[in-house]
Design an enzyme around this catalytic site. Structure first.
Site, PDB file in Angstrom:
ATOM      1  N   ARG A 128       0.811  -1.235   0.000  1.00 58.81           N
ATOM      2  CA  ARG A 128       0.000   0.000   0.000  1.00 58.81           C
ATOM      3  C   ARG A 128       0.834   1.270   0.000  1.00 58.81           C
ATOM      4  O   ARG A 128       0.371   2.329   0.424  1.00 58.81           O
ATOM      5  CB  ARG A 128      -0.989   0.015   1.170  1.00 58.81           C
ATOM      6  CG  ARG A 128      -1.965  -1.149   1.121  1.00 58.81           C
ATOM      7  CD  ARG A 128      -3.193  -0.909   1.991  1.00 58.81           C
ATOM      8  NE  ARG A 128      -3.989  -2.129   2.058  1.00 58.81           N
ATOM      9  CZ  ARG A 128      -3.838  -3.061   3.005  1.00 58.81           C
ATOM     10  NH1 ARG A 128      -2.974  -2.890   3.971  1.00 58.81           N
ATOM     11  NH2 ARG A 128      -4.586  -4.133   2.968  1.00 58.81           N
ATOM     12  N   LYS A 150       2.325  11.471 -11.562  1.00 61.28           N
ATOM     13  CA  LYS A 150       1.604  10.453 -12.339  1.00 61.28           C
ATOM     14  C   LYS A 150       2.489   9.226 -12.520  1.00 61.28           C
ATOM     15  O   LYS A 150       3.599   9.327 -13.033  1.00 61.28           O
ATOM     16  CB  LYS A 150       1.244  10.993 -13.721  1.00 61.28           C
ATOM     17  CG  LYS A 150       0.091  11.973 -13.714  1.00 61.28           C
ATOM     18  CD  LYS A 150      -0.299  12.303 -15.145  1.00 61.28           C
ATOM     19  CE  LYS A 150      -1.420  13.323 -15.196  1.00 61.28           C
ATOM     20  NZ  LYS A 150      -1.792  13.658 -16.580  1.00 61.28           N
ATOM     21  N   GLU A 192       9.715  19.436 -25.322  1.00 57.01           N
ATOM     22  CA  GLU A 192       8.923  19.721 -24.112  1.00 57.01           C
ATOM     23  C   GLU A 192       9.451  20.957 -23.393  1.00 57.01           C
ATOM     24  O   GLU A 192       8.681  21.730 -22.816  1.00 57.01           O
ATOM     25  CB  GLU A 192       8.918  18.508 -23.168  1.00 57.01           C
ATOM     26  CG  GLU A 192       8.294  17.243 -23.763  1.00 57.01           C
ATOM     27  CD  GLU A 192       6.766  17.222 -23.733  1.00 57.01           C
ATOM     28  OE1 GLU A 192       6.141  18.037 -23.019  1.00 57.01           O
ATOM     29  OE2 GLU A 192       6.191  16.393 -24.461  1.00 57.01           O
ATOM     30  N   LYS A 234       6.223  23.639 -14.738  1.00 59.43           N
ATOM     31  CA  LYS A 234       5.254  22.553 -14.621  1.00 59.43           C
ATOM     32  C   LYS A 234       4.693  22.501 -13.205  1.00 59.43           C
ATOM     33  O   LYS A 234       3.491  22.304 -13.007  1.00 59.43           O
ATOM     34  CB  LYS A 234       5.886  21.209 -15.010  1.00 59.43           C
ATOM     35  CG  LYS A 234       4.856  20.079 -14.904  1.00 59.43           C
ATOM     36  CD  LYS A 234       5.218  18.808 -15.627  1.00 59.43           C
ATOM     37  CE  LYS A 234       4.057  17.813 -15.466  1.00 59.43           C
ATOM     38  NZ  LYS A 234       4.370  16.477 -15.990  1.00 59.43           N
ATOM     39  N   GLU A 244      -6.573  18.309 -12.492  1.00 55.89           N
ATOM     40  CA  GLU A 244      -6.570  18.256 -13.948  1.00 55.89           C
ATOM     41  C   GLU A 244      -7.897  18.688 -14.577  1.00 55.89           C
ATOM     42  O   GLU A 244      -8.377  18.055 -15.512  1.00 55.89           O
ATOM     43  CB  GLU A 244      -6.231  16.816 -14.378  1.00 55.89           C
ATOM     44  CG  GLU A 244      -5.232  16.805 -15.507  1.00 55.89           C
ATOM     45  CD  GLU A 244      -4.664  15.432 -15.783  1.00 55.89           C
ATOM     46  OE1 GLU A 244      -4.995  14.487 -15.085  1.00 55.89           O
ATOM     47  OE2 GLU A 244      -3.889  15.347 -16.727  1.00 55.89           O
ATOM     48  N   ARG A 248      -4.152  22.901 -16.150  1.00 53.11           N
ATOM     49  CA  ARG A 248      -3.203  21.821 -16.435  1.00 53.11           C
ATOM     50  C   ARG A 248      -3.303  21.355 -17.886  1.00 53.11           C
ATOM     51  O   ARG A 248      -2.346  20.825 -18.448  1.00 53.11           O
ATOM     52  CB  ARG A 248      -3.467  20.653 -15.477  1.00 53.11           C
ATOM     53  CG  ARG A 248      -2.346  19.647 -15.435  1.00 53.11           C
ATOM     54  CD  ARG A 248      -2.419  18.836 -14.143  1.00 53.11           C
ATOM     55  NE  ARG A 248      -1.458  17.758 -14.138  1.00 53.11           N
ATOM     56  CZ  ARG A 248      -1.185  16.997 -13.079  1.00 53.11           C
ATOM     57  NH1 ARG A 248      -1.819  17.223 -11.945  1.00 53.11           N
ATOM     58  NH2 ARG A 248      -0.297  16.033 -13.141  1.00 53.11           N
ATOM     59  N   ASN A 252      -0.822  20.350 -22.528  1.00 52.91           N
ATOM     60  CA  ASN A 252      -1.043  19.554 -23.742  1.00 52.91           C
ATOM     61  C   ASN A 252      -0.855  20.351 -25.035  1.00 52.91           C
ATOM     62  O   ASN A 252      -1.248  19.888 -26.108  1.00 52.91           O
ATOM     63  CB  ASN A 252      -2.442  18.928 -23.713  1.00 52.91           C
ATOM     64  CG  ASN A 252      -2.538  17.854 -22.647  1.00 52.91           C
ATOM     65  OD1 ASN A 252      -1.569  17.154 -22.376  1.00 52.91           O
ATOM     66  ND2 ASN A 252      -3.698  17.744 -22.032  1.00 52.91           N
ATOM     67  N   HIS A 255      -0.163  18.574 -28.240  1.00 54.37           N
ATOM     68  CA  HIS A 255      -0.361  17.140 -28.012  1.00 54.37           C
ATOM     69  C   HIS A 255      -1.542  16.561 -28.787  1.00 54.37           C
ATOM     70  O   HIS A 255      -1.536  15.384 -29.119  1.00 54.37           O
ATOM     71  CB  HIS A 255      -0.512  16.850 -26.522  1.00 54.37           C
ATOM     72  CG  HIS A 255       0.804  16.830 -25.792  1.00 54.37           C
ATOM     73  ND1 HIS A 255       1.640  17.920 -25.738  1.00 54.37           N
ATOM     74  CD2 HIS A 255       1.448  15.841 -25.107  1.00 54.37           C
ATOM     75  CE1 HIS A 255       2.724  17.618 -25.036  1.00 54.37           C
ATOM     76  NE2 HIS A 255       2.627  16.364 -24.645  1.00 54.37           N
ATOM     77  N   HIS A 259      -0.437  13.587 -30.797  1.00 52.01           N
ATOM     78  CA  HIS A 259      -0.959  12.235 -30.576  1.00 52.01           C
ATOM     79  C   HIS A 259      -1.532  11.647 -31.855  1.00 52.01           C
ATOM     80  O   HIS A 259      -1.421  10.442 -32.101  1.00 52.01           O
ATOM     81  CB  HIS A 259      -2.024  12.240 -29.479  1.00 52.01           C
ATOM     82  CG  HIS A 259      -1.447  12.315 -28.092  1.00 52.01           C
ATOM     83  ND1 HIS A 259      -2.123  12.900 -27.046  1.00 52.01           N
ATOM     84  CD2 HIS A 259      -0.265  11.888 -27.587  1.00 52.01           C
ATOM     85  CE1 HIS A 259      -1.370  12.824 -25.955  1.00 52.01           C
ATOM     86  NE2 HIS A 259      -0.245  12.213 -26.255  1.00 52.01           N
ATOM     87  N   HIS A 272       7.742  10.775 -29.197  1.00 48.04           N
ATOM     88  CA  HIS A 272       6.699  11.664 -28.674  1.00 48.04           C
ATOM     89  C   HIS A 272       7.077  13.134 -28.869  1.00 48.04           C
ATOM     90  O   HIS A 272       6.282  13.942 -29.365  1.00 48.04           O
ATOM     91  CB  HIS A 272       6.480  11.344 -27.195  1.00 48.04           C
ATOM     92  CG  HIS A 272       5.500  12.225 -26.496  1.00 48.04           C
ATOM     93  ND1 HIS A 272       4.151  12.185 -26.761  1.00 48.04           N
ATOM     94  CD2 HIS A 272       5.672  13.192 -25.548  1.00 48.04           C
ATOM     95  CE1 HIS A 272       3.534  13.084 -26.006  1.00 48.04           C
ATOM     96  NE2 HIS A 272       4.433  13.705 -25.263  1.00 48.04           N
TER      97      HIS A 272
END
Lengths: 370, 370
Positions: A128, A150, A192, A234, A244, A248, A252, A255, A259, A272
């Site tokens: 945990r 994340k 980035e 960031k 989010e 935030r 993107n 992106h 993507h 990427h």
């Protein structure tokens, strides 16, 4: 004396998250110096997880930075996105249990984003939740995964579908690790870095225009400053919007288009960062068509992306419909609202959902292909 | 008119955890009434996970309590501890992704502790965390897993080794579901109810002595009150010690002895609650030998455990050394400190690490076997 030993004093950035706050230490030659790891170990049990590309260069150096009484185990996995799976996480858990490691163990992720995300998730769920230190060795992971908490892995039915929010105890960025990074991946990381300037910091963008040559030459002071400023930008954005819902989304920029390129070409064909670079230029072009950026702004955007060694053209075989389909804006979804991150000015991004569909289609038609 | 329809107004207990606070609704006939589920759904996508023992009795009734526009999927897994694995969690994630469920989906765990712990963990990690509603159908899960936020699964090398802390949006306890619970499992759940009285609430213990017959006859008012009081006592303890450093250890009254019995017999041979029942009596006996409880207190403890339908004797084939080994107090660990939860009085447990080893061995020698 190696270049790193002549380097500047390391920079430290504190990511403020209440009792989950942690430092990001950035500098040349940090690996191997016990001062940077020891304070963050939860106990004597330490598991280093890395991959076959990174281990030969940095595993021994990292281990030299651990206290002599540490019980150290290591797990070396294959390099690449295919390692970002539940099966790999299972291997980490197996290794922890076989070593008899308890709740006071510490996991160290030595590698790029795949290793960091996967090991962070393993730490989040072992008994945990146990301590976790990130040692990112690619520019992309240094400026992206260092902040935000994340963690996670891919599922056969979707990328990053399984994961958790779990903060590291510390992030250790040794810019020397970029010496073994392929140039293409350095450029992808720079995409980035440029992104942070474009969305929020015109001054940083101007600095990047001046220093791009130094960055690509791995000049330690320039690298440390670019990484620190990127992480700080960031961290500010994430702090304003932990859940989010709003600002935030600005992260993107580029992106949605990017993507679409990655997915159409098959993940792994374009890096990427390469796809995001083209995507940011498309966003700048569209912002120009909306009357926000002038031609000179678009030109500056293209120049800095080119200076970073990134492509400026979309894939030759990708038609307008290919983009629309990947953006979920194809004929089946005519009512779908366009929600794009665009630029009001260089250094000021906005979430915009009023772009006329025709304007988007004009952009997609006109944008250069290679 | 069934008995449940004549029943009392449902009780609601709020578990206070800041923005993660949630209600526990307790009553007869709650399943099937949309008032109790609808407010806690995150969106229209709903995945019910249950097992083959519970589904025939309660799945249809639960579904009748969902709004008509809900997109409902269901997953029915085998009954038993063998379902508490990563493989089962994987099946839940597969089902969620195959259904195309997004971050606004809701998982409902319909079943006992195995289903609750496993589904809670699946919810904790699906897209980094989605909504989760617990509908516990065993007395043990109603009074234990409803509070504390512990989710997780077993690993071949250890029980509950993989997991997360993840709070439900709501817990819905329909005491009618206890009608299909085997009597042995009802008794095992009552062991944990008695435990709350013994460690912290002499008044509740006295009430249980009066109402044990009503509880075993599934009288709805008595059940609802016993469950509410148990959950409230656990919530108080957890709130005082979220990180499990101090007072929360009191919840382990009877568990050190009980785990030794479970492990020695092979998990699944004795029910957890049965082993805890004997373990609590052993703790009471030892507390008497320390001069804290008098003979009458031990007698009361034995009587209420017997009244719950639980065994009072340890397994015949378990010698003193078997206990010591399972408690990690065998000859290899002569310096190991005894850390036991004992009773200063009925209704007042303490963490005690000064028990002389000889006294423990005397107890283990003298305690009845069957």
């Amino acid at each position: 004396m190696t270049e790193s030993e002549t380097s500047i004093v390391p920079r430290t950035l504190q990511v403020a998250l209440g009792e989950r706050s942690y430092p990001i230490h950035i500098g040349a030659g940090l690996l191997g110096d016990p001062a940077w790891l020891t304070p963050y170990l939860a106990g004597r049990q330490v598991m280093i997880v890395t991959n076959e590309a990174v281990a030969p260069h940095y595993l021994a150096r990292l281990k030299a930075g651990l206290p002599s009484d540490a019980m150290v185990r290591e797990l070396v996995l294959p390099d690449g996105e295919a390692t970002k799976t539940l099966a790999s996480v299972g291997l980490v858990w197996d290794a922890l249990l076989e070593a008899g490691f308890n709740r006071r163990c510490t996991l160290i992720a030595l590698g790029g984003g795949v290793i960091g995300d996967m090991v962070g998730f393993a730490a989040a769920c072992y008994q945990r939740g146990v301590a976790f230190i990130q040692v990112p060795t690619t520019l992309l992971s240094q400026v992206d995964s260092s902040v935000g908490g994340k963690t996670g892995v891919n599922h056969p039915l979707g990328k990053n579908m399984i994961g958790a929010f779990w903060q590291p105890r510390a992030v250790l960025i040794d810019t020397d690790t970029l010496r073994t990074l392929p140039a293409k991946e350095l450029s992808a990381g720079l995409a980035e870095v440029i992104k942070y300037g474009l969305i929020r910091d015109a001054e940083f963008l101007a600095w990047l225009e001046d220093e791009m040559t130094a960055l690509r030459a791995l000049q330690p002071e320039a690298l440390a400053w670019a990484i620190e400023r990127s992480c700080r930008l960031k961290a500010e954005i994430v702090a304003e919007d932990e859940t989010e819902q709003g600002v935030r989304a600005l992260l993107n920029l580029g992106h949605t288009f990017g993507h679409a390129i990655e997915a159409h070409q098959g993940y792994g064909q374009w890096l990427h960062g390469e796809a995001v670079g083209v995507g940011m230029l498309m966003a700048a072009e569209l912002s120009h068509r909306l009357g926000w950026l002038n031609a000179g702004d678009v030109e500056r955007t293209a120049s800095i992306i080119a200076a970073a060694g990134l492509p400026l053209e979309a894939p030759a075989d990708m038609g307008v419909e290919d983009f629309l389909t990947r953006m979920r804006l194809d004929k089946k979804n005519v009512d779908e609202r366009l929600r794009l991150i665009l630029l009001e000015a260089l250094g000021r991004a906005v979430i915009h959902d009023q772009t006329p569909r025709e304007l988007l289609e004009e952009l997609l038609t006109a944008f250069p292909r290679s």
